[in-house]
Enzyme design. Structure first.
Site, PDB file in Angstrom:
ATOM      1  N   LYS A   1       6.717  -3.678  16.674  1.00 24.51           N
ATOM      2  CA  LYS A   1       6.831  -2.562  16.444  1.00 24.51           C
ATOM      3  C   LYS A   1       7.552  -1.699  17.524  1.00 24.51           C
ATOM      4  O   LYS A   1       8.589  -1.031  17.374  1.00 24.51           O
ATOM      5  CB  LYS A   1       5.691  -1.750  15.988  1.00 24.51           C
ATOM      6  CG  LYS A   1       5.384  -1.999  14.671  1.00 24.51           C
ATOM      7  CD  LYS A   1       6.149  -1.797  13.602  1.00 24.51           C
ATOM      8  CE  LYS A   1       5.508  -2.006  11.988  1.00 24.51           C
ATOM      9  NZ  LYS A   1       6.616  -2.079  11.092  1.00 24.51           N
TER      10      LYS A   1
ATOM     11  N   TYR B   1       1.867  -7.632  16.531  1.00 18.72           N
ATOM     12  CA  TYR B   1       2.303  -6.399  15.415  1.00 18.72           C
ATOM     13  C   TYR B   1       2.790  -5.458  16.521  1.00 18.72           C
ATOM     14  O   TYR B   1       3.906  -4.854  16.133  1.00 18.72           O
ATOM     15  CB  TYR B   1       1.334  -6.170  14.792  1.00 18.72           C
ATOM     16  CG  TYR B   1       1.299  -5.120  13.734  1.00 18.72           C
ATOM     17  CD1 TYR B   1       2.384  -4.951  12.770  1.00 18.72           C
ATOM     18  CD2 TYR B   1       0.971  -3.916  13.955  1.00 18.72           C
ATOM     19  CE1 TYR B   1       2.298  -4.123  11.776  1.00 18.72           C
ATOM     20  CE2 TYR B   1       0.863  -2.752  13.161  1.00 18.72           C
ATOM     21  CZ  TYR B   1       1.617  -2.846  12.102  1.00 18.72           C
ATOM     22  OH  TYR B   1       1.902  -1.887  11.223  1.00 18.72           O
TER      23      TYR B   1
ATOM     24  N   ARG C   1       7.039 -10.367  -4.147  1.00 20.25           N
ATOM     25  CA  ARG C   1       5.646 -10.725  -5.257  1.00 20.25           C
ATOM     26  C   ARG C   1       5.984  -9.734  -6.309  1.00 20.25           C
ATOM     27  O   ARG C   1       6.650  -8.692  -6.084  1.00 20.25           O
ATOM     28  CB  ARG C   1       4.443 -10.649  -4.631  1.00 20.25           C
ATOM     29  CG  ARG C   1       3.974  -9.428  -3.967  1.00 20.25           C
ATOM     30  CD  ARG C   1       2.687  -9.611  -3.421  1.00 20.25           C
ATOM     31  NE  ARG C   1       2.431  -8.318  -2.743  1.00 20.25           N
ATOM     32  CZ  ARG C   1       1.205  -7.247  -2.801  1.00 20.25           C
ATOM     33  NH1 ARG C   1       0.503  -7.497  -3.658  1.00 20.25           N
ATOM     34  NH2 ARG C   1       1.118  -6.488  -1.734  1.00 20.25           N
TER      35      ARG C   1
ATOM     36  N   ILE D   1      12.940 -10.732   1.939  1.00 16.07           N
ATOM     37  CA  ILE D   1      13.994  -9.820   2.980  1.00 16.07           C
ATOM     38  C   ILE D   1      14.464 -10.799   3.868  1.00 16.07           C
ATOM     39  O   ILE D   1      15.410 -10.509   4.699  1.00 16.07           O
ATOM     40  CB  ILE D   1      12.925  -8.679   3.507  1.00 16.07           C
ATOM     41  CG1 ILE D   1      13.897  -7.784   4.457  1.00 16.07           C
ATOM     42  CG2 ILE D   1      11.798  -9.346   4.052  1.00 16.07           C
ATOM     43  CD1 ILE D   1      15.263  -7.222   3.667  1.00 16.07           C
TER      44      ILE D   1
ATOM     45  N   GLN E   1       0.643  -1.133  -0.103  1.00 12.18           N
ATOM     46  CA  GLN E   1       0.004  -0.082   0.020  1.00 12.18           C
ATOM     47  C   GLN E   1       0.865   1.316  -0.076  1.00 12.18           C
ATOM     48  O   GLN E   1       0.589   2.198  -0.798  1.00 12.18           O
ATOM     49  CB  GLN E   1      -0.903  -0.038   1.076  1.00 12.18           C
ATOM     50  CG  GLN E   1      -2.034   1.158   1.007  1.00 12.18           C
ATOM     51  CD  GLN E   1      -2.575   1.455   2.362  1.00 12.18           C
ATOM     52  OE1 GLN E   1      -2.305   0.773   3.534  1.00 12.18           O
ATOM     53  NE2 GLN E   1      -3.838   2.317   2.489  1.00 12.18           N
TER      54      GLN E   1
HETATM   55  P1  NAD Z   1       1.449  -3.854   2.805  1.00 14.39           P
HETATM   56  O1  NAD Z   1       1.061  -5.208   3.520  1.00 14.39           O
HETATM   57  O2  NAD Z   1       0.462  -3.163   1.816  1.00 14.39           O
HETATM   58  O3  NAD Z   1       2.924  -4.046   2.194  1.00 14.39           O
HETATM   59  C1  NAD Z   1       4.004  -4.792   2.297  1.00 14.39           C
HETATM   60  C2  NAD Z   1       4.524  -5.338   1.362  1.00 14.39           C
HETATM   61  O4  NAD Z   1       5.803  -6.205   1.801  1.00 14.39           O
HETATM   62  C3  NAD Z   1       3.826  -6.309   0.234  1.00 14.39           C
HETATM   63  O5  NAD Z   1       4.141  -5.941  -0.640  1.00 14.39           O
HETATM   64  C4  NAD Z   1       4.404  -7.751   0.638  1.00 14.39           C
HETATM   65  O6  NAD Z   1       4.462  -8.428  -0.558  1.00 14.39           O
HETATM   66  C5  NAD Z   1       5.968  -7.487   1.053  1.00 14.39           C
HETATM   67  N1  NAD Z   1       6.311  -8.478   1.899  1.00 14.39           N
HETATM   68  C6  NAD Z   1       5.974  -9.406   2.646  1.00 14.39           C
HETATM   69  N2  NAD Z   1       6.525 -10.409   3.010  1.00 14.39           N
HETATM   70  C7  NAD Z   1       8.047 -10.076   2.176  1.00 14.39           C
HETATM   71  C8  NAD Z   1       9.324 -10.458   2.457  1.00 14.39           C
HETATM   72  N3  NAD Z   1       9.392 -11.777   2.914  1.00 14.39           N
HETATM   73  N4  NAD Z   1      10.064  -9.916   1.666  1.00 14.39           N
HETATM   74  C9  NAD Z   1       9.876  -9.070   0.808  1.00 14.39           C
HETATM   75  N5  NAD Z   1       8.758  -8.385   1.055  1.00 14.39           N
HETATM   76  C10 NAD Z   1       7.970  -8.814   1.509  1.00 14.39           C
HETATM   77  O7  NAD Z   1       1.972  -2.860   4.001  1.00 14.39           O
HETATM   78  P2  NAD Z   1       1.969  -1.226   3.890  1.00 14.39           P
HETATM   79  O8  NAD Z   1       0.539  -0.889   4.245  1.00 14.39           O
HETATM   80  O9  NAD Z   1       2.569  -0.774   2.728  1.00 14.39           O
HETATM   81  O10 NAD Z   1       3.001  -1.005   5.110  1.00 14.39           O
HETATM   82  C11 NAD Z   1       4.461  -0.857   5.040  1.00 14.39           C
HETATM   83  C12 NAD Z   1       5.178  -0.628   6.260  1.00 14.39           C
HETATM   84  O11 NAD Z   1       4.327   0.555   6.956  1.00 14.39           O
HETATM   85  C13 NAD Z   1       4.916  -1.733   7.454  1.00 14.39           C
HETATM   86  O12 NAD Z   1       6.114  -1.901   8.167  1.00 14.39           O
HETATM   87  C14 NAD Z   1       3.686  -1.247   8.233  1.00 14.39           C
HETATM   88  O13 NAD Z   1       3.821  -1.926   9.515  1.00 14.39           O
HETATM   89  C15 NAD Z   1       3.754   0.358   8.174  1.00 14.39           C
HETATM   90  N6  NAD Z   1       2.506   0.741   8.646  1.00 14.39           N
HETATM   91  C16 NAD Z   1       1.556   0.951   7.818  1.00 14.39           C
HETATM   92  C17 NAD Z   1       0.303   1.488   7.999  1.00 14.39           C
HETATM   93  C18 NAD Z   1      -1.100   1.433   6.876  1.00 14.39           C
HETATM   94  O14 NAD Z   1      -2.028   1.860   7.398  1.00 14.39           O
HETATM   95  N7  NAD Z   1      -0.479   1.084   5.842  1.00 14.39           N
HETATM   96  C19 NAD Z   1       0.222   1.851   9.030  1.00 14.39           C
HETATM   97  C20 NAD Z   1       1.212   1.866  10.158  1.00 14.39           C
HETATM   98  C21 NAD Z   1       2.494   1.446   9.903  1.00 14.39           C
HETATM   99  C1  AKB Z   2      -2.813  -1.683  10.853  1.00 13.37           C
HETATM  100  O1  AKB Z   2      -3.832  -1.627  10.989  1.00 13.37           O
HETATM  101  O2  AKB Z   2      -2.170  -2.709  10.963  1.00 13.37           O
HETATM  102  C2  AKB Z   2      -1.814  -0.529  10.209  1.00 13.37           C
HETATM  103  C3  AKB Z   2      -1.348   0.069  11.311  1.00 13.37           C
HETATM  104  C4  AKB Z   2      -1.991   1.328  11.853  1.00 13.37           C
HETATM  105  O3  AKB Z   2      -0.222  -0.129  11.836  1.00 13.37           O
HETATM  106  N1  AKB Z   2      -2.792   0.196   9.390  1.00 13.37           N
END
Ligand code: NAD
Ligand code: AKB
Length: 320
Positions: free
Chosen positions: A149, A145, A39, A56, A15
């Site tokens: 973090k 989770y 992917r 990773i 995302q």
């Molecule tokens: P997401 O799940 O949309 O994307 C994560 C990506 O990591 C995916 O494309 C997945 O294919 C890839 N992935 C999973 N396992 C993997 C591996 N072994 N090797 C390589 N790639 C791998 O997550 P996001 O929403 O883009 O979040 C990114 C970061 O931001 C994360 O650390 C998440 O905790 C943090 N975060 C996101 C949000 C949110 O609302 N989106 C909020 C708080 C924190």
């Molecule tokens: C989740 O809901 O897991 C994420 C976050 C707030 O870390 N969007």
């Protein structure tokens, strides 16, 4: 910032990664930003510049990619988010912690100069003050989770103070965007609701109508990410992770805003295990430290976010 920077984004198909890679390539040049994921990513990401498949957990391959491309900065976005991690706690813990160790060691052994790793409002728990949650407060998360973090934040601060690693981090709230779908979080309802509203004029929500959470529109999240990464090192005083606030809303308030665009939209509620996760998180954030240290300012309110989501999604969603 030097034009010689080579940036590796890990988790580029997700995302945040989808929007971040596009913005980084605009700023640094297409060939300077290496997108990677386990992917395939969108066509735009895979064909708009270098793309490599990377798990990773494979530290050897990570090191090979860093060497081959001459990577200077890494953005680590690969993770298992809150809802998915609660369903597979071993994978959530293993992936979230090992990925960070692998990337921090690139900094420790001077293979890259700068690292970005996002934390989350999930570091807070039921004992944290919920309104205007301070930067420094009680952190007793009760999800795998959130625990990963919080441990990650301590790890970042440790690597910075012991080994001088230039690692930067922010605690994202729930993010709302239209470019890529969310990846298994508790705040995902706030994206799905738009898709279902446009397609079916109705949505069944897995959180209750009064569940208020800190949220942010994706362009603000990308801005915060690049603001902290491009700030002079001495301005980044907190090396665990910064609170960043945007907006706070609940499903009922979001519904009212969507109804301005789709008057016959209806919402129903059927809560599930994600309700308990959401109930443990804050309702709003005090982000005065980020504002003071590196001039953080959000731009989008709830109304502006909903207007933009509607315009963009109506353009790309096929209505059945
Ligand atoms: P997401 O799940 O949309 O994307 C994560 C990506 O990591 C995916 O494309 C997945 O294919 C890839 N992935 C999973 N396992 C993997 C591996 N072994 N090797 C390589 N790639 C791998 O997550 P996001 O929403 O883009 O979040 C990114 C970061 O931001 C994360 O650390 C998440 O905790 C943090 N975060 C996101 C949000 C949110 O609302 N989106 C909020 C708080 C924190
Ligand atoms: C989740 O809901 O897991 C994420 C976050 C707030 O870390 N969007």
């Amino acid at each position: 910032m030097s034009s010689k920077e080579v940036i590796l984004v890990i988790g580029a198909a997700g995302q945040i990664g989808t929007d971040l890679v596009i913005e980084l390539r605009k700023r640094y040049g297409d060939s300077q930003v290496v997108a990677s994921d386990i992917r395939d990513a969108s066509e735009e990401i895979m064909e708009g510049g270098p793309f490599v498949h990377l798990d990773i957990m494979d530290e050897l391959k990570l090191n090979q990619i860093v060497k081959e491309f001459g990577v200077t900065q890494v953005y680590l976005l690969a993770a298992i988010l809150s809802a998915t991690a609660e369903r597979n706690i071993e994978l959530g813990w293993r992936l979230n912690m090992r990925s960070l160790s692998h990337v921090l060691d690139l900094g420790r052994f001077k293979k890259v100069k700068k690292i970005y790793w996002p934390s989350s409002i999930a570091v807070f728990g039921p004992t944290t003050p919920s309104i205007n949650t301070p930067q420094l407060t009680i952190t007793e998360p009760n999800t795998v989770y959130g625990i990963s973090k919080l441990a990650g934040e301590r790890w970042c601060e440790y690597y910075n103070s012991k080994f001088g690693v230039d690692v930067r981090s922010i605690r994202y709230p729930g993010l709302v965007g239209w470019t890529a779908p969310p990846g298994g979080g508790t705040t995902d309802y706030a994206v799905s609701i738009f898709h279902e509203a446009i397609k079916y004029s109705s949505y069944e929500c897995f959180l209750s109508e009064e569940t208020t959470l800190p949220m942010m529109y994706m362009p603000d999240a990308i801005k915060a990410t690049l603001d902290i990464m491009e700030a002079p090192a001495e301005q980044v005083k907190i090396r665990s992770s910064y609170n960043v606030g945007g907006i706070s809303f609940n499903p009922k308030q979001l519904t009212e805003e969507i109804k301005r665009h789709i008057p016959d939209f209806t919402i129903s509620y059927k809560t599930d295990y994600r309700q308990q996760i959401a109930d443990s998180w804050p309702a709003s954030m005090d982000d005065s430290a980020a504002r003071a240290d590196w001039n953080w300012q959000h731009q989008y309110g709830l109304t502006e976010m909903v207007d933009e989501m509607m315009v963009n999604l109506k353009r790309i969603i096929t209505v059945y």
